[in-house]
Design an enzyme around this catalytic site. Structure first.
Site: not given
Ligand code: NAI
Ligand code: MG
Length: 503
Positions: A407, A310, A276, A256
């Site tokens: 979460e 998620c 999402e 989020t």
């Molecule tokens: P994140 O949201 O940072 O990463 C997800 C994707 O976003 C990755 O491909 C990453 O390279 C990209 N990303 C990261 N920062 C970005 C930016 N500034 N601009 C564009 N793209 C960017 O998730 P992270 O750090 O791996 O996990 C942290 C927490 O997020 C988890 O503990 C969980 O709570 C949540 N999460 C939720 C997911 C879901 O399916 N809703 C999936 C992954 C993480």
């Protein structure tokens, strides 16, 4: 950790095909070709079952991202994809699904090595799920019609009004690490069916199946530049994808926190955005159920994929009259969900994806204990290399605790008692999230009442996390914007053009 599964079990179990794939040099897939980066920065990829580095990938520079976007832009603008007959686009997307099916075992293994999920789970869930996203969406390519519309203020027959559905253009698609291949296909399928071209970036933790998918993209017969797959860090490469002015639409799945940032960053160029995001999904167990049947369902709702889902059922609400029995029943599943290396054929759960995620989840468990929660199951980590966390149930919690509000994204569930339906509906909605919810009851009226009261994008009855490409999926509140899958999923990649012709 089982004594019979030594840590070096994992690497010894890699197949020849996987080893050969892992020995490739870091490249990006742009214009149907493997190209080198403009700089030499790379990112290490680990096997979370052993904690060991297994290969390196490109950490794409801004220049690399711009090059991939330019390829997608040209491929969109010159009509080499939108200009094809819809039937042919449908066939090419289906050919990608055929190829994935033919390589299913290899993809399941790579996913297991990269993400840590058991190979058997990847083979049963991720790979078939990815294939069905492609097949379902392929059919939309030929079924996207506008409408003939009678204008309101003009006499019948004086004006011919109709709408056209057209692709939005170039899509930047950013996916997370929990279901890497499935998320990649869930993103590319509707974009391609709509006639968009795209740049996809897998998460830096789990890039491997997306890279292997690129080989199949070239083989399936997509024109060059229609599907571009790049790797890199989120705050650099992902950020550039969101800000590049040649991108028309951003589709993101992840946290989020980053979803909000992306939404802000996409504003300057007014891109279409679908998000999402996170969840804290309730699982409600009514007093009329057969606890022996339902408790394993509630356990699966949180422990599947080690809770890195998620829609994980991370808040368990059991009626006061059956609460102790439910907790006992969930705790009894501990041997089944005990984490093992991902290539161990007996594994139902693997390690968490990374050290970062391990520390985060263990930090939440410690915070819960400090805040006064009691551990009814697990609460610790087996001593092993790799990022294993034991399935955990916390009780004696209250709605203010961080373990209840935030979460965790690990195999940790907080369990609470309730007395009546209105009380539990209110408690279930006491969250900033609204992605999924599970209701377990044999009473059909209770089921429909709760389905109506709970504010979330999906409500499951007597099951959890059942995902189907035909059913729209997405979040209320801070769980997201827009819907993926179903007709709405492909419409998220379409513009509507009104045409008004004076006769
Ligand atoms: P994140 O949201 O940072 O990463 C997800 C994707 O976003 C990755 O491909 C990453 O390279 C990209 N990303 C990261 N920062 C970005 C930016 N500034 N601009 C564009 N793209 C960017 O998730 P992270 O750090 O791996 O996990 C942290 C927490 O997020 C988890 O503990 C969980 O709570 C949540 N999460 C939720 C997911 C879901 O399916 N809703 C999936 C992954 C993480
Ligand atoms: Mg992050």
């Amino acid at each position: 950790m089982n004594d019979l599964t030594p840590i070096n079990y994992q690497q010894a179990a890699y197949s020849m095909a996987a080893k050969s794939f892992l020995s490739r040099s870091p490249k990006l897939f742009i214009n149907n070709e493997w190209v080198t980066s403009s700089h030499d920065a790379t990112i290490a990829v680990e096997d979370p079952s052993s904690g060991k580095e297994i290969c390196r990938i490109v950490d794409a520079s801004d220049k690399d991202v711009d090059r991939a976007v330019a390829a997608a832009r040209t491929a969109f603008d010159d009509g080499r994809w939108t200009g094809l007959p819809p039937m042919q686009r449908e066939r090419i997307i289906n050919r990608l699904a055929d190829l994935l099916e033919a390589h299913a075992d290899e993809f399941a293994e790579i996913e297991a090595i990269d993400n840590g999920k058991p190979k058997g789970m990847a083979a049963a869930v991720d790979v078939p799920g990815a294939i069905s996203q492609l097949r379902f969406m392929a059919g939309w390519a030929s079924k996207l019609n506008g409408e003939v519309i009678q204008p309101y203020t003009m006499p019948t027959g004086a004006v011919f009004g109709y709408t056209l559905r057209e692709p939005v253009g170039v899509a930047a698609q950013i996916v997370p690490w929990n279901f890497p291949l499935l998320m990649a296909c869930l993103k590319i399928a509707p974009a391609l069916a709509a006639g968009c071209t795209l740049v996809l970036k897998p998460a830096e933790q789990t890039p491997l199946t997306a890279l292997r998918l690129a080989d199949l993209v070239a083989e399936a017969g997509f024109p060059a530049g229609v599907v571009n797959i790049i790797t890199g860090n989120g705050h650099t490469a992902g950020d550039r994808m969101v800000k590049n002015p040649d991108v028309d639409k951003v589709a993101f799945t992840g946290s989020t926190e980053i979803g909000k940032l992306i939404n802000r960053n996409a504003t300057d160029t007014l891109k279409h955005v679908t998000l999402e995001l996170g969840g804290k999904s309730p699982v409600v167990i009514m007093p009329d159920v057969d606890v022996a049947q339902v408790a394993p369902g509630a356990a699966g709702a949180i422990f599947f994929n080690s809770g890195q889902v998620c829609v994980a059922g991370s808040r368990l609400f059991a009626h006061r009259s059956i609460f102790d029995q439910v907790i006992e029943g969930v705790a009894a599943t501990a041997p089944f969900w005990a984490p093992r290396p991902s290539l161990d054929p007996q594994a139902h759960a693997g390690p968490l994806v990374s050290k970062e995620q391990f520390d985060r989840v263990m930090g939440y468990i410690e915070a819960g204990k400090r805040d006064g929660a009691s551990v009814a199951m697990g609460g610790d980590a087996p001593s092993a290399d790799g990022y294993y966390v034991n399935p955990t149930v916390l009780v004696d919690v209250n709605p203010q605790m961080s373990v209840v509000r935030e979460e965790i994204f690990g195999p940790v569930v907080v369990a609470q008692r309730f007395d009546d339906l209105d009380e539990v509906a209110k408690a279930a909605n006491d969250t900033c999230f609204g992605l999924g919810a599970g209701v377990w009851t044999r009473d059909v009226a209770t089921m429909h009442k709760l389905a109506a009261k709970i504010k979330s994008g999906t409500v499951w009855g007597n099951c959890h996390a059942v995902i189907d490409a035909a059913l729209p999926f997405g979040g209320y509140k801070e769980s997201g914007i827009g819907r993926e899958q179903g007709r709405q999923g492909v419409e998220a990649y379409l513009e509507t053009k009104s045409v008004i012709i004076q006769l």
